[in-house]
Design an enzyme around this catalytic site. Sequence first.
Site, PDB file in Angstrom:
ATOM      1  N   LYS A   1     -25.325  56.206  44.083  1.00 25.84           N
ATOM      2  CA  LYS A   1     -24.477  54.963  43.644  1.00 25.84           C
ATOM      3  C   LYS A   1     -23.710  54.867  44.432  1.00 25.84           C
ATOM      4  O   LYS A   1     -22.433  54.828  45.204  1.00 25.84           O
ATOM      5  CB  LYS A   1     -23.557  55.833  42.685  1.00 25.84           C
TER       6      LYS A   1
ATOM      7  N   GLY B   1     -17.174  66.151  43.697  1.00 26.35           N
ATOM      8  CA  GLY B   1     -16.295  64.689  43.464  1.00 26.35           C
ATOM      9  C   GLY B   1     -14.962  64.782  44.173  1.00 26.35           C
ATOM     10  O   GLY B   1     -14.589  63.516  44.749  1.00 26.35           O
TER      11      GLY B   1
ATOM     12  N   GLY C   1     -21.974  68.499  47.038  1.00 31.56           N
ATOM     13  CA  GLY C   1     -23.124  68.202  46.383  1.00 31.56           C
ATOM     14  C   GLY C   1     -24.816  68.057  46.864  1.00 31.56           C
ATOM     15  O   GLY C   1     -24.769  68.921  47.403  1.00 31.56           O
TER      16      GLY C   1
ATOM     17  N   ARG D   1     -20.083  81.391  45.231  1.00 27.30           N
ATOM     18  CA  ARG D   1     -19.031  80.709  44.159  1.00 27.30           C
ATOM     19  C   ARG D   1     -18.254  82.512  43.943  1.00 27.30           C
ATOM     20  O   ARG D   1     -17.014  81.673  44.490  1.00 27.30           O
ATOM     21  CB  ARG D   1     -18.923  80.214  42.975  1.00 27.30           C
TER      22      ARG D   1
HETATM   23  P1  AMP Z   1     -25.857  61.452  45.188  1.00 21.79           P
HETATM   24  O1  AMP Z   1     -25.040  61.991  43.400  1.00 21.79           O
HETATM   25  O2  AMP Z   1     -25.332  59.506  44.300  1.00 21.79           O
HETATM   26  O3  AMP Z   1     -25.286  61.210  46.218  1.00 21.79           O
HETATM   27  O4  AMP Z   1     -27.540  61.134  44.664  1.00 21.79           O
HETATM   28  C1  AMP Z   1     -28.623  61.849  45.025  1.00 21.79           C
HETATM   29  C2  AMP Z   1     -29.315  61.679  44.817  1.00 21.79           C
HETATM   30  O5  AMP Z   1     -29.965  60.353  45.245  1.00 21.79           O
HETATM   31  C3  AMP Z   1     -30.653  62.440  45.340  1.00 21.79           C
HETATM   32  O6  AMP Z   1     -31.260  63.658  44.306  1.00 21.79           O
HETATM   33  C4  AMP Z   1     -31.755  61.840  45.890  1.00 21.79           C
HETATM   34  O7  AMP Z   1     -33.118  62.415  45.723  1.00 21.79           O
HETATM   35  C5  AMP Z   1     -31.681  60.711  45.122  1.00 21.79           C
HETATM   36  N1  AMP Z   1     -31.424  59.400  46.285  1.00 21.79           N
HETATM   37  C6  AMP Z   1     -31.279  59.633  47.502  1.00 21.79           C
HETATM   38  N2  AMP Z   1     -33.099  58.927  48.139  1.00 21.79           N
HETATM   39  C7  AMP Z   1     -33.119  57.807  47.315  1.00 21.79           C
HETATM   40  C8  AMP Z   1     -34.129  57.033  46.922  1.00 21.79           C
HETATM   41  N3  AMP Z   1     -34.837  56.049  48.624  1.00 21.79           N
HETATM   42  N4  AMP Z   1     -34.197  56.714  46.210  1.00 21.79           N
HETATM   43  C9  AMP Z   1     -33.931  56.993  44.699  1.00 21.79           C
HETATM   44  N5  AMP Z   1     -33.152  57.915  44.510  1.00 21.79           N
HETATM   45  C10 AMP Z   1     -32.722  58.471  45.639  1.00 21.79           C
END
Ligand code: AMP
Length: 399
Positions: free
Chosen positions: A198, A379, A356, A36
Amino acid sequence: MPKLSFRDLKPKGKRVFVRVDYNVPLKNGEITDDTRIRASLPTIQDLLSRGARLVLASHLGRPKGEKKPEFSLAPVAKRLGELIEAKVHFVGETVGPEVEKAANDLGEGEILLLENVRFFPGETSNDPNFAKQLAALADVFVNDAFGTAHRAHASTAGIAEHVEKAAMGSLVEKELKYLQGELEKPSRPFVVILGGKKVSDKIGVINALLDKADTILIGGAMQYAFRKAQGHAIGTSYAVDEDIPIAKDILAQAEARGTNLLLPADSLEADDFSNEANTHSITPYADGGGIRDGWEGLDIGNHAIDEFSAILKDAKTVIWNGPMGVFEIDAFAKGTKAICEVLANNTAATTIIGGGDSVTAVNKFGLGDKMTFMSTGGGASLELLEGKTLPGVAALSEA
Ligand code: AMP
């Protein structure tokens, strides 16, 4: 209305307040990754080369409005001094007489780095008095902290009201170019890939892009809310009850609006959340397959990898947010790696990685330099893709 760029400023002899993102990872007071700080150099070097006197400000961590030494920017001042051929002053204060004196005494081509702006509660509450105190240190404001541009804080938005001019820096300019400009008239086929966990975080993006994208691919843990909504067995896969009706609604919307919204044809199921798990690529859902009781879907399956890859191979614009599986564990990284590779090989496409975990994944597989653009904001990038106006951009002067 296009916003003023730092390139349009005439900074000679002026004091320019640059909001940077120096929220770097620290371990025992040492910076473990200075990406950064390096990323901030183009804007800083350009302004210095044109005779500006720079006041730099950033947050670091979450000190919650209190002076906490473990969140001091002192190590950053030291590192910045090593990376740049300019004098970097640091007085350990954010506002007040000592900082005002240091800002007044700055010579052309010199830098003053302020102490963590979040040592003051007025930063996150966007207190006008705190914003005025910051603004008093400079004539012109430049916002180059994209990661906090979706927050209306004193150093990201409030300050803009109390200076002659407010402009965006090169990082913010690039983010707007790729996450906003490129999507106005994308080269087609335009494919959006969404994964991660999510559904509710990403619903705004799906709604905003349903009419624009040719195809939306859904992977990651998100897919199970959709599969559950369709009545498939998902074993112990991650799915939040409140996401099920949202998923149902998205499926209906996609159908009504004629968007090709594709779920993974199959999943990789595992009997443990570890590298030692037994794994198995299930029978495709369309052929009656599902995740067995006691098993969890932790990656997309082989049919899904083939189908997604075939679509991405011919895409001309791709936006990707969220991994296809638990890529942090090698046993469940195959789907995410395959997507990284097909994007890296599709040199005809504009490939945009939206912040992210997807950026972490691309870097893990060493393919960062093969992508057109990787966002620095989580975000903030989702909000831009949703078509929202970011307060840290809205506050800037018009071009
Ligand atoms: P997000 O912050 O919503 O982009 O979620 C990212 C996280 O989702 C990562 O740490 C992944 O390990 C997790 N992830 C992706 N696929 C799966 C899955 N099938 N089951 C549980 N966690 C998951």
